[in-house]
Design an enzyme around this catalytic site. Sequence first.
Site, PDB file in Angstrom:
ATOM      1  N   LYS A  54      -5.186 -39.601  18.239  1.00  0.00           N
ATOM      2  CA  LYS A  54      -4.761 -38.218  17.983  1.00  0.00           C
ATOM      3  C   LYS A  54      -5.651 -37.255  18.773  1.00  0.00           C
ATOM      4  CE  LYS A  54      -2.742 -39.545  13.597  1.00  0.00           C
ATOM      5  NZ  LYS A  54      -2.935 -39.771  12.152  1.00  0.00           N
ATOM      6  N   GLN A  98      -7.375 -38.279   7.587  1.00  0.00           N
ATOM      7  CA  GLN A  98      -6.788 -39.581   7.904  1.00  0.00           C
ATOM      8  C   GLN A  98      -6.691 -40.416   6.625  1.00  0.00           C
ATOM      9  OE1 GLN A  98      -5.503 -40.552  10.911  1.00  0.00           O
ATOM     10  NE2 GLN A  98      -4.796 -42.380   9.855  1.00  0.00           N
ATOM     11  N   ASP A 121      -0.550 -31.754   8.898  1.00  0.00           N
ATOM     12  CA  ASP A 121      -0.062 -33.126   8.683  1.00  0.00           C
ATOM     13  C   ASP A 121       0.945 -33.152   7.519  1.00  0.00           C
ATOM     14  OD1 ASP A 121      -0.121 -35.806   9.519  1.00  0.00           O
ATOM     15  OD2 ASP A 121      -1.588 -36.372   7.993  1.00  0.00           O
TER      16      ASP A 121
END
Length: 297
Positions: A54, A98, A121
């Site tokens: 990413k 994450q 996200d």
Amino acid sequence: MTGRILDGRATAIASYDDIARGVSQFLEEHGRRPLLATVLVGDDPASHTYVSMKANRCADVGILSRRIELGADVTTDDLVAVISRLSRDDEVDGILLQHPVPGHVDERAAFEAIAPGKDVDGVTRTSFARMSFGEDGFSSATPGGIIALLDAHGVEVAGRHAVVVGRSAILGRPVGMMLLARHATVTFCHSRTVDLADHVSRADLVVAAVGRPELIRGEWIKPGAVVVDAGYNPGNIGDVDFEAARERASWITPVPGGVGPMTIATLLRQTLRAAVDHEEQRHQRRTGAALTDAVVG
Ligand code: NAP
């Protein structure tokens, strides 16, 4: 019938070009680049790889990234404190935690510490609600990527029967709600579903989001159905038996090169959008303050 490929890699690359142009324009207008903060807990090699991928794609399109690494023994309170600080940090446009985080950490509490305006996200309750109502907001990255992939290939979902296998908060559930908002008729399947094959065989669109190699058999696929495989298992194996399913599907995603690249493209696009929103809010605050000064004297 041999299904055509829903090419996530090519679609994502086109998207990166578009995002890079947006970032250049943002830099010209505001004299800075968007910034994504990534929070990584523990030393799971796969999570480290995902965060590095990413960060690399961020660099490719001109987005800055700030990586925060915490030990596997971090407490929920400490993780929440770190994320809350990032939520208040004016330099940060987007925050990515994450996941999965270690089992002793309350992942939901950590997600909810992300300010909704920085939830690039799409993991907070606020984002989920907006997704569910089909409102403007940040979509959960993988579901947003799936929808963008279908759109890019002109696959219409309105009126079609979508069967989503998996109901996790970051994948199965939000993708089902996004399909519903686009007028699909949606069935959710999960580990307690009785006769999965029967449900899948009645789907016009199957979304596999489980994490079990080739759980979905080719012979279950209705001829002409669209097959989206979000699963990713060791050895580059998806949740669908690709070769057999392709013989019956009209469209199908490969693994890898299907849903994965689209997830990152969605994250980057939403980070740019968060930065644009951020600057707009700053501008409104400045003009509001100037107006107050003028009125007060
Ligand atoms: P998860 O949180 O473990 O959820 C898995 C879901 O599958 C659960 O809802 C579970 O049901 C259901 N399930 C388990 N066994 C099943 C069975 N035999 N039949 C039907 N349903 C079953 O996983 P996740 O985070 O959603 O991820 C799913 C997969 O997507 C994984 O392979 C992951 O690596 C991949 N993924 C890919 C991306 C990407 O960018 N490509 C992003 C995220 C995830 P219950 O709810 O009943 O337990």
